[in-house]
Write an enzyme that holds these catalytic residues in place. Structure first.
Site, PDB file in Angstrom:
ATOM      1  N   CYS A   6      -2.502 -12.084 -52.784  1.00  0.00           N
ATOM      2  CA  CYS A   6      -2.060 -11.840 -51.408  1.00  0.00           C
ATOM      3  C   CYS A   6      -0.616 -12.276 -51.186  1.00  0.00           C
ATOM      4  O   CYS A   6      -0.103 -12.142 -50.075  1.00  0.00           O
ATOM      5  CB  CYS A   6      -2.977 -12.544 -50.414  1.00  0.00           C
TER       6      CYS A   6
ATOM      7  N   GLU B 204     -16.388 -21.407 -57.037  1.00  0.00           N
ATOM      8  CA  GLU B 204     -15.844 -21.425 -55.683  1.00  0.00           C
ATOM      9  C   GLU B 204     -15.835 -22.860 -55.159  1.00  0.00           C
ATOM     10  O   GLU B 204     -16.788 -23.619 -55.350  1.00  0.00           O
ATOM     11  CB  GLU B 204     -16.695 -20.536 -54.765  1.00  0.00           C
TER      12      GLU B 204
ATOM     13  N   CYS C 197      -3.960  -7.408 -28.010  1.00  0.00           N
ATOM     14  CA  CYS C 197      -3.277  -7.396 -29.305  1.00  0.00           C
ATOM     15  C   CYS C 197      -3.497  -6.029 -29.943  1.00  0.00           C
ATOM     16  O   CYS C 197      -4.634  -5.631 -30.207  1.00  0.00           O
ATOM     17  CB  CYS C 197      -3.823  -8.502 -30.210  1.00  0.00           C
TER      18      CYS C 197
ATOM     19  N   ASP D  70      -9.073 -14.309 -57.681  1.00  0.00           N
ATOM     20  CA  ASP D  70      -8.526 -14.009 -56.358  1.00  0.00           C
ATOM     21  C   ASP D  70      -8.134 -15.333 -55.722  1.00  0.00           C
ATOM     22  O   ASP D  70      -8.802 -15.834 -54.819  1.00  0.00           O
ATOM     23  CB  ASP D  70      -9.590 -13.281 -55.532  1.00  0.00           C
TER      24      ASP D  70
ATOM     25  N   GLN E 221     -12.190 -10.435 -46.231  1.00  0.00           N
ATOM     26  CA  GLN E 221     -10.957  -9.687 -46.015  1.00  0.00           C
ATOM     27  C   GLN E 221     -10.841  -9.250 -44.555  1.00  0.00           C
ATOM     28  O   GLN E 221     -11.819  -8.798 -43.948  1.00  0.00           O
ATOM     29  CB  GLN E 221     -10.900  -8.475 -46.940  1.00  0.00           C
TER      30      GLN E 221
ATOM     31  N   CYS F 167       3.382 -10.281 -35.808  1.00  0.00           N
ATOM     32  CA  CYS F 167       3.844  -9.085 -36.515  1.00  0.00           C
ATOM     33  C   CYS F 167       5.325  -9.218 -36.853  1.00  0.00           C
ATOM     34  O   CYS F 167       6.100  -9.784 -36.077  1.00  0.00           O
ATOM     35  CB  CYS F 167       3.636  -7.831 -35.667  1.00  0.00           C
TER      36      CYS F 167
ATOM     37  N   TYR G 166     -12.612 -18.267 -57.903  1.00  0.00           N
ATOM     38  CA  TYR G 166     -12.369 -18.265 -56.452  1.00  0.00           C
ATOM     39  C   TYR G 166     -13.247 -17.168 -55.840  1.00  0.00           C
ATOM     40  O   TYR G 166     -12.778 -16.294 -55.120  1.00  0.00           O
ATOM     41  CB  TYR G 166     -10.899 -18.008 -56.124  1.00  0.00           C
TER      42      TYR G 166
ATOM     43  N   CYS H 134       5.788 -13.175 -29.634  1.00  0.00           N
ATOM     44  CA  CYS H 134       4.690 -13.372 -30.573  1.00  0.00           C
ATOM     45  C   CYS H 134       5.174 -13.286 -32.014  1.00  0.00           C
ATOM     46  O   CYS H 134       5.955 -12.401 -32.375  1.00  0.00           O
ATOM     47  CB  CYS H 134       3.609 -12.321 -30.321  1.00  0.00           C
TER      48      CYS H 134
END
Length: 455
Positions: free
Chosen positions: A408, A337, A190, A381, A284, A105, A313, A102
């Site tokens: 991010c 937006e 998961c 953002d 989020q 992660c 945004y 996977c």
């Protein structure tokens, strides 16, 4: 094209195609520093750069090449044998984590505290390389803060992911994609999925004629939702899961989201308000992320009654609402937006604030059309690619006393901070949050102000 030139061109193309693939080659390497993207840097015996996953700085490993050719600028690889482990290495708690498995992660094999230190090293490197700034320059203490409740012992995994995208394999079973691949790793659980997602039992049933299932578990309510993407020509199955859910589907022709059963939105909770988030829209992923980010942004901006603020945004209006609540009856907020449904949700969510206006469209096009020539506060953002030089210029031309940048991606943040610096804005402070444990991702909040105002 002359015949000789055509022949030379064909020969050049052939020679490029003949560069041998190095996939499968193994190299015993000393592992260097962590790099942005969930891997560390090493070099082969010949000096070719390797980006190696499933390892840690300072280790000695056998790395097997997974991508690249003899003439590639760099190769990608997995650490398939660890000869000299680092002190921060642990056995991955997830049975689906590791080379060839996977790709969800990046750091299952790393102690939780060490994961945050690795992220801090990445952010430090990106700031220096792309913005020419040190942690001291941005008033950052060099730490990546865990979300409340996420401090766990080595070998434990916080179950935080409230939105999970499952890919369905050819036999109709749910799984997650392998790293940089369309191949499905079938799973039965998961570890990072939030309890609200896990309790749906997506992995327990078959999904005939379905290509993907997005599972959403709201944290501000008991709302649960699945968004189904049928295979071409496929029909929707009857959805019977372990919890009552609303069902949406992605249209094959228009790629739009359509309601099948139940509400077409979920209700989230943050900043003492309930937020409507429609049609699988953005919110989020970490259950405490919205609260953490609103707190960091508002503390940094210190809104004053009667000020004018922009939320760029703005999504479903999270920061616009937080600003409006603090600016009082004489304050004003403009949100912009690009997502049509998000705009509708933002207007619904903020309808009790008469001095909040939400505009639909791309920031760089809408902002100049608003006629606004100055603003006191700005929140932005942007998506992972960042805001970019043009939008940074549009913001700084308004002369805000403070700007809150929610990022991010550390590379995009660093690039944009360099544009802000050129325009006369420097960070008052920066904070980094580990809102994506076990992955290489993080969230940052930078508060900027005009250089002249720095003490």
């Amino acid at each position: 094209m002359p015949e000789a030139s055509a022949s030379a061109h064909a020969s050049a193309g052939a020679s490029e195609e003949l560069a041998p693939s190095l996939v499968g080659e193994e190299h015993e390497v000393e592992v260097g520093p962590v790099a942005h993207g969930g891997h560390c840097v090493a070099r082969t015996e010949s000096g070719q750069v390797l980006f190696v996953r499933h390892t840690l700085p300072g280790e000695r490993v056998v790395a097997r090449v997974t991508e690249g050719r003899a003439d590639s600028r760099f190769l990608r690889a997995d650490a398939v044998r660890v000869l000299e482990p680092a002190k921060d290495r642990i056995e991955a708690p997830c049975p689906f984590s590791g080379p060839g498995r996977c790709g969800g992660c990046d750091w299952q094999h790393v102690k939780p505290g060490a994961q945050r230190r690795l992220k801090a090293e990445v952010l430090t490197e990106q700031l220096q390389r792309l913005a020419g700034m040190t942690p001291e320059d941005v008033s950052w203490d060099g730490t990546v803060e865990p979300a409340p409740g996420d401090k766990v012992a080595p070998g434990e995994v916080p179950a935080w992911r409230t939105r999970v995208h499952y890919t369905i394999d050819a036999e109709g079973r749910a799984g997650l994609l392998k790293h940089r691949s369309h191949e499905v790793q079938r799973i039965d659980h998961c570890l990072i999925a939030a309890p609200g997602v896990d309790e749906l039992g997506i992995e327990d049933r078959e999904w005939p004629q379905i290509a993907a299932v997005d599972a959403i578990a709201a944290t501000g309510s008991a709302d649960r939702q699945v968004v189904l993407t049928p295979r071409p020509g496929g029909r929707l199955p009857i959805v019977e899961l372990n919890r009552e859910v609303s069902v949406l589907r992605i249209g094959e022709k228009d790629r739009a989201v359509h309601r099948v059963h139940g509400r077409d939105f979920v209700r989230e909770r943050a900043d003492d308000r309930t937020w409507r988030v429609g049609e699988g829209g953005f919110w989020q992923v970490h259950p405490r992320a919205a609260e953490v980010l609103v707190d960091a942004v508002m503390r940094g901006l210190t809104p004053r009654k009667g000020e004018m603020a922009l939320d760029l945004y703005c999504g479903v209006g999270l920061f616009a609402g937080a600003l409006a609540d603090r600016l009082g009856e004489k304050g004003a907020v403009l949100g912009i937006e690009a997502g049509k449904r998000a705009v509708a949700d933002a207007r619904k969510n903020l309808q009790d604030f008469p001095r909040v206006r939400i505009e639909h469209g791309k920031v760089e096009k809408v902002l100049p059309r608003t006629g606004i020539t100055e603003a006191d506060l700005v929140v932005l953002d942007p998506p992972r690619a960042g805001a970019g030089k043009r939008i940074v210029g549009q913001i700084t031309d308004l002369g805000p006393r403070r700007i809150a940048y929610v990022a991010c991606d550390p590379a995009a943040l660093a690039r944009d901070l360099s544009y802000f610096a050129t325009a006369g804005y420097r960070p008052r402070f920066l904070r980094a949050f580990d809102l994506f444990p076990m992955t290489h991702h993080m969230e940052c909040v930078a508060i900027l102000e005009p250089v002249a105002k720095r003490s």
